[in-house]
Scaffold this active site. Structure first.
Site, mmCIF file in Angstrom:
data_model
loop_
_atom_site.group_PDB
_atom_site.id
_atom_site.type_symbol
_atom_site.label_atom_id
_atom_site.label_comp_id
_atom_site.label_asym_id
_atom_site.label_seq_id
_atom_site.Cartn_x
_atom_site.Cartn_y
_atom_site.Cartn_z
ATOM 1 N N GLY A 128 1.148 -1.437 -0.210
ATOM 2 C CA GLY A 128 -0.447 0.496 -0.087
ATOM 3 C C GLY A 128 1.044 1.233 -0.257
ATOM 4 O O GLY A 128 1.916 1.190 -0.607
ATOM 5 N N GLY A 129 1.149 2.116 1.356
ATOM 6 C CA GLY A 129 1.020 3.013 1.353
ATOM 7 C C GLY A 129 2.359 3.214 1.287
ATOM 8 O O GLY A 129 3.480 4.032 1.009
ATOM 9 N N GLY A 140 20.002 8.225 -34.863
ATOM 10 C CA GLY A 140 19.034 9.122 -33.844
ATOM 11 C C GLY A 140 19.598 8.633 -32.396
ATOM 12 O O GLY A 140 19.936 10.223 -31.981
ATOM 13 N N ALA A 141 20.369 7.609 -32.357
ATOM 14 C CA ALA A 141 20.961 7.365 -31.149
ATOM 15 C C ALA A 141 22.074 8.301 -30.493
ATOM 16 O O ALA A 141 22.465 8.463 -29.822
ATOM 17 C CB ALA A 141 20.647 5.896 -31.143
HETATM 18 C C1 HXC Z 1 -2.582 -2.749 10.943
HETATM 19 C C2 HXC Z 1 -1.373 -4.793 10.735
HETATM 20 C C3 HXC Z 1 -1.182 -3.936 9.294
HETATM 21 C C4 HXC Z 1 -2.086 -2.608 9.097
HETATM 22 C C5 HXC Z 1 0.076 -5.941 9.384
HETATM 23 N N1 HXC Z 1 -0.132 -5.513 10.237
HETATM 24 N N2 HXC Z 1 -0.427 -4.937 8.443
HETATM 25 N N3 HXC Z 1 -1.739 -3.813 11.461
HETATM 26 N N4 HXC Z 1 -3.095 -2.212 10.439
HETATM 27 N N5 HXC Z 1 -1.966 -2.314 7.952
HETATM 28 C C6 HXC Z 1 -0.279 -5.890 11.894
HETATM 29 C C7 HXC Z 1 -0.656 -7.620 11.833
HETATM 30 O O1 HXC Z 1 -1.683 -7.919 12.780
HETATM 31 C C8 HXC Z 1 0.464 -8.301 13.211
HETATM 32 O O2 HXC Z 1 0.292 -7.829 14.584
HETATM 33 C C9 HXC Z 1 1.897 -7.389 12.800
HETATM 34 O O3 HXC Z 1 1.238 -6.211 12.306
HETATM 35 C C10 HXC Z 1 2.095 -8.645 11.662
HETATM 36 O O4 HXC Z 1 1.875 -8.779 10.675
HETATM 37 P P1 HXC Z 1 1.361 -10.060 9.778
HETATM 38 O O5 HXC Z 1 0.289 -10.603 9.425
HETATM 39 O O6 HXC Z 1 1.526 -11.131 11.409
HETATM 40 O O7 HXC Z 1 3.223 -10.405 9.116
HETATM 41 P P2 HXC Z 1 3.313 -11.384 8.077
HETATM 42 O O8 HXC Z 1 3.452 -12.550 7.595
HETATM 43 O O9 HXC Z 1 5.236 -10.952 7.924
HETATM 44 O O10 HXC Z 1 2.955 -10.117 6.498
HETATM 45 C C11 HXC Z 1 3.052 -8.683 6.419
HETATM 46 C C12 HXC Z 1 2.249 -7.855 5.577
HETATM 47 C C13 HXC Z 1 0.978 -9.016 6.187
HETATM 48 C C14 HXC Z 1 2.230 -8.564 4.501
HETATM 49 C C15 HXC Z 1 2.500 -6.517 6.000
HETATM 50 O O11 HXC Z 1 0.001 -8.041 7.738
HETATM 51 C C16 HXC Z 1 0.165 -7.976 5.219
HETATM 52 O O12 HXC Z 1 -0.801 -8.811 3.844
HETATM 53 N N6 HXC Z 1 -0.436 -6.841 5.855
HETATM 54 C C17 HXC Z 1 -1.935 -5.551 5.677
HETATM 55 C C18 HXC Z 1 -1.363 -5.129 4.069
HETATM 56 C C19 HXC Z 1 -2.268 -4.294 3.482
HETATM 57 O O13 HXC Z 1 -3.234 -4.669 3.175
HETATM 58 N N7 HXC Z 1 -2.611 -2.826 3.452
HETATM 59 C C20 HXC Z 1 -3.169 -1.615 3.708
HETATM 60 C C21 HXC Z 1 -2.530 -0.866 2.362
HETATM 61 S S1 HXC Z 1 -4.158 0.030 2.300
HETATM 62 P P3 HXC Z 1 0.719 -9.123 16.052
HETATM 63 O O14 HXC Z 1 -0.222 -7.935 16.961
HETATM 64 O O15 HXC Z 1 0.121 -9.999 15.456
HETATM 65 O O16 HXC Z 1 1.885 -8.719 15.689
HETATM 66 C C22 HXC Z 1 -2.996 1.381 1.815
HETATM 67 C C23 HXC Z 1 -3.534 2.384 1.212
HETATM 68 C C24 HXC Z 1 -2.377 3.765 1.210
HETATM 69 O O17 HXC Z 1 -1.908 1.222 2.723
HETATM 70 C C25 HXC Z 1 -3.103 4.416 -0.214
HETATM 71 C C26 HXC Z 1 -1.952 3.990 -1.135
HETATM 72 C C27 HXC Z 1 -2.493 5.237 -1.944
#
Ligand code: HXC
Length: 510
Positions: free
Chosen positions: A169-170, A404-405
């Site tokens: 994401g961000g 051109g290059a």
């Molecule tokens: C809150 C989060 C989180 C999130 C991870 N955690 N991502 N908490 N918000 N976005 C927390 C988990 O709950 C967990 O907490 C700890 O972080 C570790 O995560 P895991 O999943 O256990 O780790 P891992 O297996 O290594 O996976 C990492 C990851 C996955 C690939 C980043 O967590 C994931 O896919 N997260 C979501 C990604 C996502 O979709 N984000 C939103 C994007 S939208 P605990 O308490 O168990 O330690 C965005 C919008 C911005 O960003 C705009 C862009 C243009």
């Protein structure tokens, strides 16, 4: 007083523990360092000054009010790299996966504002899961503010991102707007949406590594500029890069003590070009032989290898290098190499880094895949970048500069300041064979005649002197004296002043 100091120490100790020892251990087990350990390696010893260590999130949804961790998932502050100020933020994966809340965003924004106000580089270490899901739109707003500052800082201060864990994401879009992105092999990933979402939406089954690992982004997508073996190597290589960069767009490039004679001759260069004009040779060898102490910091080494980009020093001062690489695709320009080099030239120009261009290019790569992919527009990016660049530009044609290059590669016509050629240079509309087959089409059935026409064409055009007669080449130089001539050229250009006509901004063919 003693109690207060004790409380301070206690609060600091809690903050330093982030998400707790268990999560720190997990981080280590995955081969990753913690945010603070990374900062310690990146900055000069004891130079880090932390900000906002006690900031906590303000979310009350999903029971979040019960899980407040001081620092809120990002360590921010400033310090020095070899004595020069840099601002830094490092995502702490042990706290909510380094995800961004509104307060976490405010911490980053504060550092971005300080870096911009004080005109010093900013480095982000990313190990984070994007927007904090529990905060919803507040987190999205936070990202928007971070993105805006990335944009406003672009071209004013160098912005460097290092991807050191799973990032989504961000946490990939903010790096995407910075000048350089580096990754750590086998432990870092970048994707807009992870493998699970990909499967749901497109039914594609893909691993995190295939989707967004270091190899994917350095070799295929070109999103990342380099990949390192581990966190330790990544931090030391970022230090090395920062040493090449100016602090901002108004400061001069850094000049370091050097121990390499600028007049050093290199006789081996007199035999670098093979007798057979179609035989390859390694352009990297020339770059290394020209550079102070042979030190070349390559950018995008794994991508579009038919062009080389990176930094060297001449007489201690940073110079950006762009060079065709005859070892790959005969050094042709194509879509990928044009994009790679254009971005690099624009970085150099934005930060007043002089550009050295080494030319051995048989032209643009022909074919439907190139045309359908928009080589016209992508090639024009490089043409545009060189044309608009006002920094000192020194060009050396070692062998081919066709079509051109020839124009594109920092030619005299695009305001090259010094355009040198080796005696082996061939500056022409195209190679002898192709040219003969077009202008003597009637003789195509007669091999003897065609051979004669080709030889005549080579005699007439396969040299640098026709261009030199017109002043398109300033001087034909002996290869062995190249370092001396190029150092002198850049030294003479230190006072260069050149401005483009006023405009809000150009319209580079994106
Ligand atoms: C809150 C989060 C989180 C999130 C991870 N955690 N991502 N908490 N918000 N976005 C927390 C988990 O709950 C967990 O907490 C700890 O972080 C570790 O995560 P895991 O999943 O256990 O780790 P891992 O297996 O290594 O996976 C990492 C990851 C996955 C690939 C980043 O967590 C994931 O896919 N997260 C979501 C990604 C996502 O979709 N984000 C939103 C994007 S939208 P605990 O308490 O168990 O330690 C965005 C919008 C911005 O960003 C705009 C862009 C243009």
């Amino acid at each position: 007083m003693k109690d207060i100091i004790e409380e301070l120490e206690q609060r600091r100790a809690v903050a330093r523990l982030g998400g707790g020892q268990k999560r720190i251990d997990t981080q280590h087990k995955r081969g990753k360092l913690t945010a603070r350990e990374r900062i310690e390696l990146l900055l000069d010893e004891n130079s880090f000054e932390e900000f906002d260590m006690y900031v906590e999130h303000r979310c009350t949804d999903f029971g979040m009010e019960k899980t407040k961790i001081p620092g809120d998932g990002v360590v921010t502050g400033w310090g020095t790299i070899n004595g020069r100020v840099v601002y830094i933020f490092a995502k702490d994966f042990t706290v909510f996966g380094g995800s961004l809340s509104a307060t976490h965003a405010q911490k980053i924004i504060k550092i971005q504002d300080m870096a911009l106000r004080n005109r010093a580089p900013i480095i982000g270490l990313f190990d984070a899961g994007g927007a904090r899901i529990q905060e919803g739109v507040a987190a999205l707003g936070g990202y928007g503010e971070v993105f805006l500052r990335n944009v406003l800082s672009s071209g004013v201060i160098p912005q460097i991102s290092v991807i050191m864990g799973p990032c989504a994401g961000g946490d990939v879009y903010s790096p995407a707007m910075t000048d350089f992105i580096f990754m750590v092999k086998d432990s870092s990933y970048m994707f807009v949406t992870g493998p699970d979402v990909v499967k749901t939406v497109t039914n594609e089954v893909v691993t995190a590594e295939e989707l967004g690992g270091a190899m994917t982004h350095t070799k295929k997508s070109s999103v990342a500029d380099g990949a390192f073996e581990n966190d330790v190597e990544a931090m030391s290589e970022v230090r090395r890069l920062v040493d090449f960069l100016p602090l901002n767009n108004r400061s001069k490039v850094p000049v370091r003590p050097f121990f390499d004679d600028p007049s050093r001759l290199d006789d081996s260069l007199d035999t670098l070009i093979p007798d057979n004009p179609n035989a390859p040779y390694d352009m990297k060898e020339l770059i290394i032989k020209l550079a102070d102490e042979g030190d070349f910091y390559e950018i995008q080494e794994e991508y579009a290898k038919n062009i080389l980009t990176g930094f060297i020093r001449l007489e201690g001062a940073t110079v950006g290098v762009v060079a065709n690489q005859p070892m790959v695709l005969a050094g042709c320009l194509d879509i990928d190499s044009s994009r790679k080099a254009a971005r690099f030239v624009r970085f150099c120009d934005a930060f007043e880094i002089p550009v050295l261009t080494l030319v051995d290019v048989p032209g643009f790569l022909p074919g439907t895949s190139q045309e359908y992919g928009g080589v016209i527009k992508h090639g024009a990016k490089l043409l545009f970048a060189y044309g608009e660049a006002t920094v000192p530009k020194v060009t050396l044609i070692t062998r081919k500069a066709y079509g051109g290059a020839y124009d594109v590669m920092a030619s005299k016509h695009l305001r090259g300041d010094f355009n040198y050629a080796w005696p082996t240079a061939q500056i022409a509309v195209m190679g002898a064979k192709g040219a003969t087959e077009i202008i003597h089409r009637a003789d195509l059935g007669d091999a003897e005649k065609i051979a004669q026409h080709t030889a005549d064409y080579e005699d007439r055009f396969a040299n640098p002197f026709i261009a030199a007669e017109r002043g398109f080449v300033d001087e034909v130089i002996q290869p062995s004296v190249s370092r001396k001539r190029i150092c002198r050229a850049f030294a003479s250009l230190r006072g260069k002043k050149l401005e483009n006509p006023w405009k809000k901004h150009g319209n580079i063919p994106l």
